[in-house]
Design a protein around this motif. Structure first.
Motif, PDB file in Angstrom:
ATOM      1  N   THR A   1       0.837  -1.203   0.000  1.00 13.94           N
ATOM      2  CA  THR A   1       0.000   0.000   0.000  1.00 13.94           C
ATOM      3  C   THR A   1       0.869   1.249   0.000  1.00 13.94           C
ATOM      4  OG1 THR A   1      -0.206   0.405   2.380  1.00 13.94           O
ATOM      5  CG2 THR A   1      -1.569  -1.351   1.476  1.00 13.94           C
ATOM      6  N   SER A   2       2.177   1.049   0.250  1.00  8.17           N
ATOM      7  CA  SER A   2       3.110   2.179   0.245  1.00  8.17           C
ATOM      8  C   SER A   2       4.512   1.647  -0.007  1.00  8.17           C
ATOM      9  CB  SER A   2       3.085   2.893   1.596  1.00  8.17           C
ATOM     10  OG  SER A   2       3.542   2.016   2.619  1.00  8.17           O
ATOM     11  N   LEU A   3       5.388   2.541  -0.413  1.00  6.58           N
ATOM     12  CA  LEU A   3       6.799   2.176  -0.580  1.00  6.58           C
ATOM     13  C   LEU A   3       7.628   3.080   0.304  1.00  6.58           C
ATOM     14  CD1 LEU A   3       7.613   1.688  -4.394  1.00  6.58           C
ATOM     15  CD2 LEU A   3       7.898   0.002  -2.576  1.00  6.58           C
ATOM     16  N   GLY A   4       8.726   2.553   0.839  1.00  6.29           N
ATOM     17  CA  GLY A   4       9.641   3.377   1.628  1.00  6.29           C
ATOM     18  C   GLY A   4       9.211   3.496   3.076  1.00  6.29           C
ATOM     19  N   CYS A   5      10.009   4.239   3.852  1.00 10.25           N
ATOM     20  CA  CYS A   5       9.786   4.332   5.298  1.00 10.25           C
ATOM     21  C   CYS A   5      10.374   5.649   5.809  1.00 10.25           C
ATOM     22  CB  CYS A   5      10.488   3.150   5.967  1.00 10.25           C
ATOM     23  SG  CYS A   5      10.309   3.120   7.757  1.00 10.25           S
ATOM     24  N   PRO A   6       9.660   6.362   6.681  1.00  9.55           N
ATOM     25  CA  PRO A   6      10.199   7.620   7.198  1.00  9.55           C
ATOM     26  C   PRO A   6      11.299   7.416   8.232  1.00  9.55           C
ATOM     27  CG  PRO A   6       8.024   7.190   8.121  1.00  9.55           C
ATOM     28  CD  PRO A   6       8.294   6.106   7.130  1.00  9.55           C
ATOM     29  N   PHE A   7      11.437   6.196   8.770  1.00  8.86           N
ATOM     30  CA  PHE A   7      12.505   5.930   9.744  1.00  8.86           C
ATOM     31  C   PHE A   7      13.769   5.512   8.999  1.00  8.86           C
ATOM     32  CE2 PHE A   7       8.506   5.253  11.883  1.00  8.86           C
ATOM     33  CZ  PHE A   7       8.684   5.943  13.077  1.00  8.86           C
ATOM     34  N   SER A   8      14.880   5.581   9.706  1.00 14.30           N
ATOM     35  CA  SER A   8      16.133   5.197   9.064  1.00 14.30           C
ATOM     36  C   SER A   8      16.912   4.346  10.063  1.00 14.30           C
ATOM     37  CB  SER A   8      16.898   6.477   8.703  1.00 14.30           C
ATOM     38  OG  SER A   8      17.859   6.171   7.748  1.00 14.30           O
ATOM     39  N   CYS A   9      16.540   3.076  10.162  1.00 15.51           N
ATOM     40  CA  CYS A   9      17.121   2.206  11.184  1.00 15.51           C
ATOM     41  C   CYS A   9      18.427   1.600  10.668  1.00 15.51           C
ATOM     42  CB  CYS A   9      16.127   1.113  11.561  1.00 15.51           C
ATOM     43  SG  CYS A   9      14.557   1.811  12.109  1.00 15.51           S
ATOM     44  N   ALA A  10      19.363   1.424  11.598  1.00 18.56           N
ATOM     45  CA  ALA A  10      20.737   1.081  11.201  1.00 18.56           C
ATOM     46  C   ALA A  10      20.861  -0.313  10.593  1.00 18.56           C
ATOM     47  CB  ALA A  10      21.647   1.187  12.417  1.00 18.56           C
ATOM     48  N   TYR A  11      19.859  -1.184  10.817  1.00 17.08           N
ATOM     49  CA  TYR A  11      19.936  -2.566  10.320  1.00 17.08           C
ATOM     50  C   TYR A  11      19.155  -2.769   9.029  1.00 17.08           C
ATOM     51  CZ  TYR A  11      15.907  -1.925  13.311  1.00 17.08           C
ATOM     52  OH  TYR A  11      14.794  -1.390  13.899  1.00 17.08           O
ATOM     53  N   CYS A  12      18.460  -1.718   8.556  1.00 16.87           N
ATOM     54  CA  CYS A  12      17.484  -1.913   7.471  1.00 16.87           C
ATOM     55  C   CYS A  12      17.916  -1.215   6.188  1.00 16.87           C
ATOM     56  CB  CYS A  12      16.130  -1.381   7.917  1.00 16.87           C
ATOM     57  SG  CYS A  12      14.869  -1.591   6.652  1.00 16.87           S
TER      58      CYS A  12
ATOM     59  N   PRO B   1      15.787   2.481   3.194  1.00 13.95           N
ATOM     60  CA  PRO B   1      16.079   3.784   2.578  1.00 13.95           C
ATOM     61  C   PRO B   1      16.928   3.681   1.308  1.00 13.95           C
ATOM     62  CG  PRO B   1      16.583   3.777   4.947  1.00 13.95           C
ATOM     63  CD  PRO B   1      16.296   2.368   4.563  1.00 13.95           C
ATOM     64  N   ILE B   2      17.683   2.590   1.167  1.00 14.66           N
ATOM     65  CA  ILE B   2      18.483   2.413  -0.060  1.00 14.66           C
ATOM     66  C   ILE B   2      17.588   1.851  -1.168  1.00 14.66           C
ATOM     67  CG2 ILE B   2      20.511   1.248  -1.043  1.00 14.66           C
ATOM     68  CD1 ILE B   2      21.350   0.772   1.960  1.00 14.66           C
ATOM     69  N   LEU B   3      16.731   0.911  -0.794  1.00 13.09           N
ATOM     70  CA  LEU B   3      15.896   0.250  -1.806  1.00 13.09           C
ATOM     71  C   LEU B   3      14.772   1.170  -2.284  1.00 13.09           C
ATOM     72  CD1 LEU B   3      15.760  -3.172   0.053  1.00 13.09           C
ATOM     73  CD2 LEU B   3      16.952  -2.717  -2.091  1.00 13.09           C
ATOM     74  N   ASN B   4      14.195   1.930  -1.357  1.00 17.43           N
ATOM     75  CA  ASN B   4      13.066   2.815  -1.703  1.00 17.43           C
ATOM     76  C   ASN B   4      13.253   4.152  -1.013  1.00 17.43           C
ATOM     77  OD1 ASN B   4      11.586  -0.172  -1.040  1.00 17.43           O
ATOM     78  ND2 ASN B   4      11.331   0.664  -3.064  1.00 17.43           N
TER      79      ASN B   4
END
Ligand code: B12
Length: 450
Positions: free
Chosen positions: A218-229, A232-235
């Motif tokens: 239903t959405s792409l990407g994420c407003p958080f930027s967690c060190a293990y995820c 943010p690079i993929l979307n």
């Protein structure tokens, strides 16, 4: 640019094999590839699909697709451990259909003009290479393009080793129509906008042998930027669909294919609820359908208010996973993530419990295998979750280039993580100098159960 007068080309989509120590279809489908397939169909292109992970292949033993809410085991063939992992005391296997079935299926279809291969995990690349080798044997002159998570996160490695004619990093939606023209000469006017998810057709899940469940994005990407995820690079952009369009999609799969189990693939399903998930779930309730929702990709616990929990319960949420990661809230910093406080976690738990969710329905993911982690920390996190009345679910950390933890992960590892993505496999605890040990996993699993 005028559309091409030549006949529409035939594009073959391939979901490759998995080579791993363990794999199971826990609601895992190649969403990206089937999204590209749907976009091609929207532009009049003929699309075929072969899924090397097809659990319902005509030659496989028949099983009920709706058992276990659509999940189930893949066919499995033992293989030698890959180079560098000979010391791991676990059975390595190819997961998916038998190679002779794939060869036969390829020979049975009309020869394609172009082949698109996806890849879902960095460390599954040996299965991708084996698949491409067979494609090249059957169709030596047909161009093969590889895209997906592995070439996006390890582009140089993929370029050198995968055997495809082209290796694409990042979203395939931007360049798709251009590559069709380049490889087949077929010119198309775009009928969709890669920056607007509302202009996308539904992913082509209907190309599967059976539609046992449907993933929803239903959405792409994420407003958080967690060190293990790596999100943010993929979307890098946070894009959202209209809630009404998502409800329509649910009604489509439910009405046309009898699908009852829906699985959210979003990285940030619950953020901005008034404009996104609330209207979506109210739409499902208004439609009066009986469906089940699952969130195996964790949701943000801080968004789970009383209103959210009640709406989730009423609309059919069945399997809920919260991204908790660690029970040590005092130490939570930029080094890991800043997405949850203890107070927010407790409040979410209370809301879910008073809405009627049972302990077995709500799991809290806890990361294990992080660089510099001590077993005691993980054990305390398990206890904390249990004390709150939820089920702890261990999530084994996989180190990924470009993420905040990558440098620490490399320093903590007994492997050269940069040299070969095979070492990013979370099953081998790559971010520890200690050799792989079953005892450690068994102790943690016993603590979860006990
Ligand atoms: C949904 C999801 C899942 C689902 C299953 C997804 C699946 N398909 O198997 C569930 C929740 C079950 C899951 C489980 C796990 N996941 Co997961 N998951 C995701 C998530 C959130 C979204 C993936 C997705 O479908 N995106 C949407 C589609 C549209 O994107 P896409 O597939 O990438 O496709 C686009 C491009 O890649 C490209 N493309 C794709 N194919 C092709 C082909 C061609 C030819 C071209 C040109 C382009 C192209 O174009 C597409 C459209 O633009 C990602 C994070 C993320 N934001 O990507 C993590 C992610 C993929 N998962 C990850 C991990 C670690 C896991 C687990 C190991 C977690 C755990 N610790 O247990 C398990 C493994 C389970 C398994 N698969 O067996 C990691 C990857 C790790 C790695 N080493 O590769 C990611 C990146 C999250 C992270 N940690 O950063 N996951």
């Amino acid at each position: 640019m005028a559309p091409s007068p030549s006949p529409a080309p035939h594009v073959l989509l391939i979901n490759p094999w998995i080579h791993d120590f363990a794999a199971y279809d826990v609601w895992a489908k190649p969403m990206g590839l089937l999204m590209l397939g749907a976009i091609l169909r929207l532009h009049g292109i003929q699309v075929s699909y072969i899924d090397c992970l097809d659990r319902f292949h005509a030659k496989a033993r028949a099983t009920d697709p709706f058992l276990r809410n659509g999940r189930g085991p893949y066919l499995k063939t033992p293989l030698e451990n890959p180079k560098g992992l000979e010391d791991i005391d676990r059975r390595f296997s190819r997961y998916g259909i038998r190679p002779d079935w794939l060869t036969q299926d390829l020979k049975n279809i009309a020869p394609p003009d172009l082949i698109l291969v996806t890849s879902l995990m960095t460390y599954w690349y040996p299965g991708t290479i084996e698949t491409i080798q067979i494609l090249k044997k059957v169709f030596p002159r047909i161009p093969v393009i590889l895209g997906g998570i592995y070439p996006t996160l390890f582009p140089d490695h993929a370029q050198k080793t995968c055997g495809a004619d082209r290796v694409v990093s990042g979203p395939g939606t931007q360049g798709l129509l251009k590559w069709i023209q380049e490889y087949t000469g077929y010119r198309i006017e775009p009928a969709f906008d890669p920056e607007d998810l509302n202009t996308f057709p539904y992913p082509a899940f209907d190309l599967q042998t059976r539609v046992s469940y449907v993933p929803l994005l239903t959405s792409l990407g994420c407003p958080f930027s967690c060190a293990y995820c790596a999100s943010p690079i993929l979307n890098p952009k946070h894009l959202r669909r209209n809630p009404e369009a998502v409800v329509k999609e649910i009604l489509h799969w439910h009405g046309e294919y009898g699908v009852k189990d829906f699985v959210f693939y979003d990285d940030a399903l619950l953020v901005n609820p008034e404009r996104h998930i609330f209207p979506m779930l109210k739409g499902v309730l208004d439609a009066g359908i009986q469906v089940r929702f699952h969130t195996p990709n964790a949701v943000h616990a801080k968004e789970v208010t009383r209103e959210m929990a009640l709406l989730m319960k009423a609309s059919g949420f069945h399997t809920l996973r919260l991204g908790v990661e660690t029970g040590d809230f005092s130490n939570r910093s930029k080094d890991l993530d800043q997405k949850l406080t203890l107070k927010e976690f407790k409040s979410a738990v209370q809301s879910l419990q008073s809405a009627g969710f049972s302990k077995s329905q709500v799991g809290a993911y806890l990361l294990t295998g992080l660089p510099e982690e001590s077993e005691k920390e993980v054990a305390l996190s398990i206890d904390m979750v249990k004390n709150q009345g939820l089920t702890p679910v261990l999530a084994y950390y996989t180190p990924l280039p470009g993420t905040g933890l990558w440098e620490k992960a490399k320093a903590a590892s007994r492997y050269d993580l940069e040299a070969d993505p095979i070492f990013t496999n979370n099953a081998i605890f790559p971010c520890s100098k200690e050799p792989f040990s079953w005892q450690r996993i068994s102790r943690l699993k016993a603590r979860v159960r006990g």
